[in-house]
Write a protein that holds these residues in place. Structure first.
Motif: not given
Ligand SMILES: *Cc1c(COP(=O)(O)O)cnc(C)c1O
Ligand code: SF4
Length: 339
Positions: A51, A121, A123-125, A127-128, A166-167, A197, A226
């Motif tokens: 990730f 996405c 952005v790779n967050c 905490y996702c 995803g987004d 997001r 988000h």
């Protein structure tokens, strides 16, 4: 020439796709941009690759140089803490893979379905909860799109379609327009919701064309962004979101409560107030989903509830988000109570 036109000439409105293509993709690159070194993170950085770091430049520009505790940085930087296993933190904490009723469709809640409209996405967050989700198996080809739409068409209890991912705003506007048309052709669907997001990290994604797509349909549309920290919002968000709201899109926000990022009363109050200033209403405040690799963001239920109760004493009711958790197998979000 008016001063507005001059401003446009000198600061051309950037195309969101171009901004996205220039995103940072490694910790080294990000640390260099912020004038930080790996030694600034005493417990080390993550070595895992599955990730990877992904963060667009406008989001990096909102971080404070030289601050290893920056709340925006902590959301995107892979720390060594991610590589540790903790009991109770699993790959699919929400059991979504079992609610995956057709490719790309998650039907777990009464009247609403999630359509996984795009696999990636912007952005790779860190905490996702979807960080381990098998997106590649859910990337829809044409026939699969049709069967996802057929699934919605054959169940008249579905009144709302939620584009998620995803987004979903990773889709180009033309593709999105087609999808919204297909959904609007299903008579029992009344509402369209987009969970995204992407416009938070790249405000240019809030195009006029997107506003048209969400308002020229017979469906009532809402956009749920988000935002986790007040510093994520910019004047360009205020400008673009004002336009969307004037056109009739309902604008909401969901936040994840994250240790070291926003688990602080003053930050949460400022977030609610800034959301309102940027035309968004706070909708949900989620406690963290217990996903493997995110344990270092966990805030205890007791601490979360205490923050929520303090927010009630300081804010008007419409600026207090609902504090909820997602429980595997539950057909709705569960309000958090501590007795
Ligand atoms: C959060 C969520 C929804 C939408 O829930 P609302 O309470 O309507 O915002 C729908 N389906 C799934 C699987 C969800 O996790
Ligand atoms: S699904 Fe949302 S929270 Fe998860 S990585 Fe993508 S943008 Fe971030």
């Amino acid at each position: 020439m008016s001063s507005v036109a001059q401003t446009k000439k000198f600061f051309p409105r950037r195309d969101w796709g171009e901004v996205l293509a220039q995103s940072l993709r490694s910790s080294d690159e990000l640390l260099a941009a912020l004038e930080l070194q790996s030694a600034d993170f005493p417990n080390g950085l993550s070595l895992a690759k599955q990730f990877p770091l992904l963060v667009p430049r406008p989001f990096v520009e909102r971080m404070t140089k030289g601050d290893p505790h920056d709340p925006l940085l902590l959301q995107v930087l892979p720390l060594a803490a991610e590589d540790q296993l903790h009991r109770g933190f699993t790959a699919d904490p929400l059991g979504e893979q079992s609610a995956n009723v057709a490719t790309g469709v998650i039907h777990k809640y009464h009247g609403r379905v999630l359509l996984l409209a795009a696999s990636g996405c912007a952005v790779n967050c860190r905490y996702c909860f979807r960080r381990h989700f098998p997106y590649n198996e859910n990337r829809l080809n044409h026939a699969q799109w049709q069967s996802a739409l057929d699934y919605i068409a054959q169940d008249t209890s579905i009144s709302e379609v939620i584009l998620s991912g995803g987004d979903p705003l990773m889709l180009q506007d033309e593709r999105l327009a087609d999808l919204v048309d297909s959904i609007a052709n299903i008579a029992h669907v009344q509402r369209l919701r987009v969970h995204s997001r992407l416009p938070v990290v790249i405000a240019e994604r809030l195009t006029d064309q997107l506003t048209d797509i969400l308002t020229r349909t017979r469906l009532r549309s809402s956009l749920v962004l988000h935002v986790n920290h007040p510093r994520e919002l910019t004047p360009l968000h205020a400008e673009r979101l004002a336009k969307m709201r004037q056109a009739g899109v309902t604008l909401l926000n969901q936040t994840v409560l994250l240790k070291g990022v926003n688990d602080n009363l003053e930050v949460l109050i400022e977030l609610s107030e800034q959301l309102f200033n940027h035309h968004l209403l706070p909708y949900y405040l989620h406690v963290l989903d217990r996903v493997q690799g995110a344990q270092h963001f966990d805030v205890s239920s007791r601490a979360a509830y205490a923050l929520y109760q303090q927010m009630l004493t300081r804010l008007p009711g419409y600026l207090v988000p609902k504090l909820v958790r997602e429980e595997a197998g539950q057909p709705h979000k569960t309000p958090l109570h501590v007795f």
